[in-house]
Each structure stands twice: as C-alpha cells, then as structure tokens.
Design an enzyme around this catalytic site. Structure first.
Site, PDB file in Angstrom:
ATOM      1  N   THR A 144       3.241   7.345   2.788  1.00 47.76           N
ATOM      2  CA  THR A 144       3.275   7.116   1.333  1.00 47.76           C
ATOM      3  C   THR A 144       2.292   5.982   1.009  1.00 47.76           C
ATOM      4  O   THR A 144       1.112   6.230   0.837  1.00 47.76           O
ATOM      5  CB  THR A 144       4.701   6.804   0.847  1.00 47.76           C
ATOM      6  N   LYS A 170       6.722   6.096   9.592  1.00 46.87           N
ATOM      7  CA  LYS A 170       6.039   5.709   8.366  1.00 46.87           C
ATOM      8  C   LYS A 170       6.801   4.552   7.753  1.00 46.87           C
ATOM      9  O   LYS A 170       8.003   4.380   7.992  1.00 46.87           O
ATOM     10  CB  LYS A 170       5.919   6.880   7.384  1.00 46.87           C
ATOM     11  N   THR A 181      15.895   3.025  10.213  1.00 49.75           N
ATOM     12  CA  THR A 181      14.490   2.721  10.073  1.00 49.75           C
ATOM     13  C   THR A 181      13.987   3.269   8.773  1.00 49.75           C
ATOM     14  O   THR A 181      14.761   3.568   7.884  1.00 49.75           O
ATOM     15  CB  THR A 181      13.712   3.324  11.264  1.00 49.75           C
ATOM     16  N   GLU A 264       3.053  -3.623   2.889  1.00 46.44           N
ATOM     17  CA  GLU A 264       2.323  -3.493   1.626  1.00 46.44           C
ATOM     18  C   GLU A 264       1.643  -4.811   1.244  1.00 46.44           C
ATOM     19  O   GLU A 264       2.302  -5.846   1.118  1.00 46.44           O
ATOM     20  CB  GLU A 264       3.273  -3.037   0.516  1.00 46.44           C
ATOM     21  N   ASN A 387       3.666  -2.614  -5.896  1.00 48.38           N
ATOM     22  CA  ASN A 387       5.015  -2.284  -6.356  1.00 48.38           C
ATOM     23  C   ASN A 387       5.206  -2.396  -7.866  1.00 48.38           C
ATOM     24  O   ASN A 387       6.170  -1.864  -8.419  1.00 48.38           O
ATOM     25  CB  ASN A 387       6.031  -3.152  -5.616  1.00 48.38           C
ATOM     26  N   THR A 392       3.619   4.830 -11.250  1.00 53.05           N
ATOM     27  CA  THR A 392       2.534   5.252 -12.132  1.00 53.05           C
ATOM     28  C   THR A 392       1.196   5.311 -11.402  1.00 53.05           C
ATOM     29  O   THR A 392       0.211   5.679 -11.991  1.00 53.05           O
ATOM     30  CB  THR A 392       2.420   4.271 -13.329  1.00 53.05           C
TER      31      THR A 392
END
Length: 392
Positions: A144, A170, A181, A264, A387, A392
């Site tokens: 993702t 992932k 996980t 991230e 985030n 969007t």
C-alpha cells in the site's frame, strides 16, 4: 534464492485500487499445508480476519490457498462478511478446495465497501497465471504505502535433505503488532506437525513482529500466517526442529526490520536494545516505550543526541528500575552513565546520527537478566504528509 517446493503464486489487477496496479494476489499450496496464524489484537477486526480464524478452526489447521487484496481493508463495512465469504467460495470452487482451506486477507482503507464481484471476476485469470516463480509478484501486489517490496529467505540442510523458508510482508504505517503483524506470509516446504508449527510461530513472532513499531497503532487487519506443506519430503527430527525454527524466526526478523526501515516518511532505522531488566517482558515494555516516543523519534530524525528523552521514555514504561543505575549509549557512544550526563563530543555524535541506522542501548545495572531488541524508525514531516491525505 531457492523458494520452498510445492507453492505457486499469482497477482493481477482486479480494479480495487484507483490506479492500475496489481491489487490481488494468490498463494496456493499443491499439498494441503499445516497452518498456524496470529491475528490483530485490535477489538475492531476486519471481515477477512474473522473469516480466516473461522476457516482455520473448521479445517483443523489446514490451508490450501491464501487470497490477498490491497486497496480496501474490508473492515467496518455492511457487506464485508458476505463479500469475504463469497470470494473464498469462488476461489475454492476454481481450485477444487474445501472452502475452509481458503484464507482471505485484506489491506487498505477502512470503512469503504469492497466490491467482492471484482475479486470473483478476476479469479479465473489469477488462477490461470499461477506459477512457482511469481513469488515477488504476489509480494508487490499487497503493498500500500510501502516504498519497497519486503521479502526474506532461508534454507537449512538436514540429515534427510534441505528445507526452504520464504516470507513476504507489507507494512509501512499503522504498525504496532502486539501478537500479530501487518500482512505477513511465511512458507516452508518442511514437514512440521500442526502443534509444533503453532509453537514455532508463537516464539518466532515474539522476537520479530512483536518487536517492531512505526507509529504505535495496531491495524484492524493484521494477519500473519505460517504454512508448512511438507513438499520437500523432509520431516525434521526433534533435534533438527530447532534449526528449522531458527530459519523461520530469522526470516521473520528480517521482515520485521524491513517494515521499520520502510516506515511512512522514515529516513532512519532505529534499533533499541534494553538489558538488565527484571525479565524479558519488562525489557520489551521499556524498549517499546522508547520506540513509541515521538520525542525520541523526532530527536533521531534531527540527529539530536537528546538522551534525556530516552531516559524519560524508559521511565514511562511502567517497569521498576533505578534511574541512578542506568547507562545509555547512542551509536556506541556513552551519553548517560548512572542516570547522569556522560562527557561526549556533540558534534561527532551528531555526525554519527546522520547515518541511515541508529542504535540506542539502555543498560540497567543490577542483577536483572531480562533483555529485548526492538525496531522502529524516525518520525519526520513525511509521516504527517502521507497520513493527512491517505484517503484522498
């Protein structure tokens, strides 16, 4: 890289994502595999999590296929349960498997209805494309916000022959597993009884996925599956089982580190080592508290050797210890001895902290022998940017 025998993989675009990129993956075992699993500890659980639990119980721990979609979590939706079951039934019919031997998993946005028909319609071409060498395609399809594919491999030679282990995972955000996980699938061609497999998974997850955090959030979809199909024809002896477990645990540790490294917005992998605690659990609690501290993570992001934030986070872990008998090292440089500042060159340490990897060691002086290793990442403006606009 030698993949475990007896497994085949495929990936395709089913139209779940808004962009044309593979979003549906399938892992199939030619022989019914013994399966062990851990799932999210979140009270809000996605439909595929609930169905996989039920299927494993119904099949008595056997699995023939894993069906994974990205782009939609199939969680907190009106049609989620029916959709997850419909996709499993369709896959089972085409693969000629009992429905309970198909395990679903999903990842993506929560609260958006998943059009199960897209998956059902894509299954015939997905199954037609199954190949033993499409492991990487399946691993990429479930990404993702991941920037890189996350895989790991190992092989062990036993008296009767070699057994292989391969893992894919992932995860980049909403990461703090706690007995589960993100999505992770670890496969081996060793012949391992179900009871032993469950014990191996329980121990391995404690030293891998349960020692990683990106942002302290536990997903609603966390699923880790360990499948052993015995296709190698090698059943490890009781003595040899330890070597196989080490291979499995090693693969899972690599995958966990890869998640933290790819957090991230992250620029740095942080390894936290705590020693001298009253127990391993206490050490893990302290390491987790340090890993989840935004102040520690931002200090590392800025290459600031602010050891006071580390000591403060340790004190918030709910673990009994004497701050006056606590030493802290950053990048192998002593920054705190006995709970007080140690002399060090700030400029030199700041330069060392500019590295892509940072190690923090916290040693509690005393008789305690508890220790833990934990992985996290720095916290940057990139995490907020990703985030703030995830939907969007």
């Amino acid at each position: 890289m030698k993949l475990p025998l007896g497994f085949a993989y495929a990936a395709t675009y089913a139209g779940i994502r808004n962009v044309e990129k593979d979003d549906l993956a399938l892992i199939v075992s030619g022989l019914p595999a013994h399966a062990a699993a851990v799932f999210t500890a979140n009270r809000v659980q996605a439909s595929p999590v609930k169905l996989s639990r039920r299927h494993l119980k119904q099949s008595k721990g056997l699995a023939g296929a894993v069906l994974v979609n990205a782009g939609n979590a199939n969680c907190a939706t009106r049609t989620g349960d029916a959709g997850a079951l419909a996709t499993c039934k369709a896959a089972a019919r085409l693969l000629k498997l009992p429905v309970a031997q198909v395990l679903p998993a999903s990842t993506g946005v929560i609260g958006v209805e998943l059009d199960a028909k897209k998956i059902v319609d894509a299954l015939p071409r997905l199954i037609a494309e199954l190949r033993p060498d499409r492991f990487d395609d399946a691993a990429r399809a479930m990404m993702t916000t991941d920037l890189v594919m996350k895989t790991a491999f190992a092989a062990t030679t036993l008296r009767r022959g070699a057994v292989r282990v391969a893992g894919m995972t992932k995860g980049s955000g909403m990461i703090q597993p706690r007995m589960a996980t993100t999505l992770g699938f670890v496969l081996t061609d060793a012949e391992i009884p179900a009871v032993a497999l469950r014990a191996i998974l329980k121990r391995s997850v404690e030293r891998s996925y349960n020692r990683v955090s990106v942002d302290g959030d536990t997903s609603t979809n966390d699923t880790l599956l360990l499948l052993a199909n015995g296709a190698s024809g090698v059943r490890p002896s009781r003595r040899e089982l330890g070597a196989v477990e080490e291979s499995i645990a090693g693969v899972m540790e690599e995958l966990a580190q890869a998640i933290a490294r790819d957090g991230e917005g992250a620029r740095k992998l942080i390894t936290i080592v705590v020693s001298g605690a009253g127990s391993d659990d206490d050490a893990a609690r302290m390491a987790r508290a340090i890993a989840n501290s935004p102040l520690v993570k931002t200090a590392v992001a800025g290459s600031d050797p602010n050891w006071g934030r580390i000591l403060s986070a340790a004190g918030n872990a709910g673990v009994a210890f004497d701050p006056g008998k606590t030493d802290i090292h950053m990048q192998n440089v002593a920054v705190c001895r006995g709970g007080l500042a140690a002399p060090f060159s700030e400029a030199e340490l700041k330069q060392k902290l500019d590295s892509a990897e940072c190690e923090i060691r916290v040693a509690l002086r005393g008789k305690g022998k508890g220790s833990a290793r934990f992985w996290t990442c720095d916290l940057t403006e990139g995490y907020i940017r990703i985030n703030a606009s995830y939907r969007t």
